[in-house]
Motif scaffolding. Structure first.
Motif, short mmCIF file in Angstrom:
data_model
loop_
_atom_site.label_atom_id
_atom_site.label_comp_id
_atom_site.label_asym_id
_atom_site.label_seq_id
_atom_site.Cartn_x
_atom_site.Cartn_y
_atom_site.Cartn_z
N ALA A 241 16.24 -20.48 43.60
CA ALA A 241 17.33 -19.62 44.07
C ALA A 241 16.91 -18.16 44.02
N VAL A 242 17.45 -17.38 44.94
CA VAL A 242 17.06 -15.97 44.95
C VAL A 242 17.53 -15.26 43.69
N ASN A 243 18.51 -15.83 43.02
CA ASN A 243 19.00 -15.23 41.78
C ASN A 243 18.28 -15.75 40.54
N ASP A 244 17.34 -16.66 40.72
CA ASP A 244 16.59 -17.16 39.57
C ASP A 244 15.80 -16.02 38.94
N PRO A 245 15.66 -16.08 37.62
CA PRO A 245 14.85 -15.05 36.96
C PRO A 245 13.38 -15.19 37.35
N PRO A 246 12.61 -14.11 37.22
CA PRO A 246 11.21 -14.09 37.66
C PRO A 246 10.37 -15.23 37.09
N GLY A 247 10.50 -15.46 35.79
CA GLY A 247 9.70 -16.49 35.16
C GLY A 247 9.97 -17.86 35.76
N THR A 253 7.31 -22.32 41.29
CA THR A 253 6.34 -22.29 42.39
C THR A 253 5.06 -22.99 41.99
N MET A 254 4.66 -22.79 40.74
CA MET A 254 3.42 -23.41 40.28
C MET A 254 3.51 -24.93 40.25
N ARG A 255 4.73 -25.43 40.29
CA ARG A 255 4.89 -26.89 40.29
C ARG A 255 4.86 -27.47 41.70
N LEU A 256 4.78 -26.60 42.65
CA LEU A 256 4.76 -27.08 44.04
C LEU A 256 3.48 -27.89 44.30
N PRO A 257 3.63 -29.05 44.92
CA PRO A 257 2.44 -29.82 45.27
C PRO A 257 1.53 -29.02 46.21
N ASP A 258 0.24 -29.15 46.05
CA ASP A 258 -0.70 -28.40 46.87
C ASP A 258 -0.45 -28.57 48.36
N ILE A 288 6.46 -14.41 45.87
CA ILE A 288 7.87 -14.79 45.87
C ILE A 288 8.65 -13.96 44.85
N VAL A 289 8.10 -13.85 43.65
CA VAL A 289 8.78 -13.06 42.63
C VAL A 289 8.90 -11.61 43.09
N GLU A 290 7.81 -11.13 43.65
CA GLU A 290 7.80 -9.73 44.10
C GLU A 290 8.88 -9.47 45.14
N ARG A 291 9.07 -10.41 46.01
CA ARG A 291 10.04 -10.25 47.08
C ARG A 291 11.45 -10.04 46.55
N PHE A 292 11.77 -10.75 45.47
CA PHE A 292 13.15 -10.68 44.98
C PHE A 292 13.33 -9.85 43.72
N HIS A 293 12.24 -9.60 43.02
CA HIS A 293 12.37 -8.86 41.77
C HIS A 293 11.44 -7.66 41.68
N GLY A 294 10.57 -7.49 42.64
CA GLY A 294 9.66 -6.35 42.59
C GLY A 294 8.33 -6.69 41.95
N PRO A 295 7.33 -5.82 42.19
CA PRO A 295 5.95 -6.05 41.75
C PRO A 295 5.80 -6.16 40.24
N GLU A 296 6.54 -5.34 39.51
CA GLU A 296 6.41 -5.38 38.06
C GLU A 296 6.81 -6.73 37.51
N GLY A 300 4.64 -9.46 35.41
CA GLY A 300 5.17 -9.94 34.13
C GLY A 300 5.34 -11.45 34.11
N ALA A 301 5.84 -11.97 35.20
CA ALA A 301 6.08 -13.41 35.26
C ALA A 301 4.78 -14.17 35.15
N GLU A 302 3.77 -13.65 35.82
CA GLU A 302 2.47 -14.33 35.77
C GLU A 302 1.88 -14.28 34.37
N ALA A 303 2.00 -13.12 33.73
CA ALA A 303 1.47 -12.97 32.38
C ALA A 303 2.18 -13.92 31.42
N ALA A 304 3.51 -13.98 31.56
CA ALA A 304 4.29 -14.84 30.69
C ALA A 304 3.91 -16.30 30.92
#
Length: 395
Positions: A241-247, A253-258, A288-296, A300-304
């Motif tokens: 959802a577009v309202n989902d938190p970044p993490g 997304t990482m669970r998406l099949p290749d 995807i995260v950047e689109r809805f929550h911005g680059p920062e 952060g989401a990737e690091a987490a």
RNA sequence: GGGGGGAUGCCCGAGUGGUUAAAGGGGACGGGCUGUAAACCCGUUGGCUCUGCCUACGCAGGUUCGAAUCCUGCUCCCCCCA
């Protein structure tokens, strides 16, 4: 100024179908000559107010129209929602109240503005209760515009008819009502997923019967959910959802099949860096995260994510819960049940299967009653992604 | 109006008197492997004060030592004929 032809080609570049052939171009051309905006329609289901990536595919397309100066008309199917949809087995679907629909619509609108331009000259929100609450004589006129044979052309109708599955009259009426929406708002173009092709085309028939110019139809491919196969939908649990938190966005997304990555890159209009699947997927997630929550947030989401799943450490932010107990020793199933909102039996199972960790160390599957200190102030984990910091409080 | 069929756990779907909390599949969840992918293996999948107890097969009653399974009534659904 671009020619109508090249504009149409631009809009059609990632569409599934543009019907009839050349229809969109003609519309653009005519509007250009008359110096007016096109009215581009999209129907919404007010029972599902959460916008997810699947919706954004269509919304992005609408945004392109807006950027070209055209006007988007969102139609909330409040009237149709109140009637209830009898399709399939959704017999429990509650007829929504007026307030609930209104609230859902506003929430939807707010989310849609993450993509759409809210400028009043480029945007309009309508409720089909405005015009569908019609006298029966008017319904008859509408009903005359189509034949049963025509409606049975729709794939799911014909399949169900052939297999003897039930089709209610009301269901048959739905495409007509949707078509009438086009008449009511004088749509020049209607957009939707490919699963809407039939309904969108029927709108043309209805418009013609009402002596209106027929809308051009632009369909977009359906975005598969994170299971990679089924259409993305909240109820199937395969949505982002577009309202989902970044993490959450990144992780899902990482669970998406290749195999589904190509489609996602394309439909979400994200640049595909190519290369290794794992890296590609990460960059998809970041975008995807950047689109809805911005680059920062993306960084952060990737690091987490790395912290939690690559380095196997607890996430930095953990929900804290306070669990009340009667005294020593504490009954583990009860504490887990309270902390994670599962049943005690469920907690017992998890425990027995070695699925519970405290500060990263697996808990003895046999342990049922433990000293409070074992849990108090510690990070308790169920499975790979559920964490809670537990405070034990003696009643 | 007449005739027939059906309602089972998150979903689909077996089961027609007893070891059935209910086969099988899907989904989901936990474990292993791993890239939170795929594939694969193992396990779990009503609740609880858990070597037992309680609740469950549309609803309400009944027959029986014992019913998801038989009977009666009710509700809902589907098909066929007219």
């Amino acid at each position: 100024m671009e020619s109508a032809g090249s504009t149409a080609a631009f809009l059609e570049r990632n569409a599934a179908e543009s019907l009839p052939a050349g229809g969109l171009e003609k519309r653009l051309e005519k509007a250009g000559e008359e110096g007016r905006q096109l009215r581009v329609k999209l129907g919404l289901d007010p029972t599902a107010p959460d916008i997810h990536l699947g919706h954004t595919v269509v919304l992005q397309k609408l945004r392109e129209f807006q950027d070209l100066g055209h006007r988007v008309v969102l139609i909330v199917g409040d009237y149709t929602a109140r009637v209830g949809d009898p399709s399939g087995r959704s017999d429990t679907r509650p007829a929504l109240s007026g307030e609930a629909i209104e609230a859902n619509a506003r929430s939807y609108e707010e989310q849609a503005f993450r993509i759409l331009d809210p400028d009043g000259s480029l945007y309009e929100l309508r409720f089909n209760g405005e015009w569908l609450d019609m006298p029966m004589a008017d319904l008859f006129r509408l009903a005359r515009t189509t034949t049963v044979a025509q409606l049975l052309d729709r794939e799911d109708f014909s399949a169900r008819y052939a297999s003897g599955a039930p089709i209610s009259i009301l269901e048959l009426l739905y495409p007509l009502m949707q078509g009438y929406d086009s008449v009511a708002v004088e749509a020049d173009v209607e957009i939707g997923g490919t699963d809407q092709t039939f309904n969108l085309l029927l709108g043309r028939e209805v418009q013609r019967a009402y002596d209106q110019p027929e809308q051009a139809v632009l369909t977009l491919p359906i975005l598969p959910g994170i299971d990679g196969t089924e259409k993305m939908s909240k109820t199937k649990g395969n949505a982002i959802a577009v309202n989902d938190p970044p993490g959450e966005m990144f992780g899902r997304t990482m669970r998406l099949p290749d195999e589904a990555m190509d489609t996602w890159f394309e439909l979400l209009a994200i640049d595909d860096p190519g290369g290794e699947p794992r890296e590609r997927k990460r960059s998809l997630g970041r975008a995807i995260v950047e689109r809805f929550h911005g680059p920062e947030a993306a960084t952060g989401a990737e690091a987490a994510f790395d912290r939690q799943f690559v380095d196997h450490e607890a996430p930095e932010e953990i929900e804290e819960v306070t669990v009340e107990v009667d005294g020593e020793p504490v009954h583990l199933p009860a504490v887990l049940a309270d902390a994670f909102s599962v049943s005690r039996s469920e907690a017992r199972r998890l425990l027995g299967q070695g699925g519970v960790r405290v500060d990263g160390d697996p808990l003895d599957p046999e342990a049922i009653d433990v000293p409070a200190a074992t849990l108090d102030g510690r990070v308790v984990q169920i499975g790979r992604r559920q964490f809670r910091r537990v405070q034990v409080k003696v009643r």
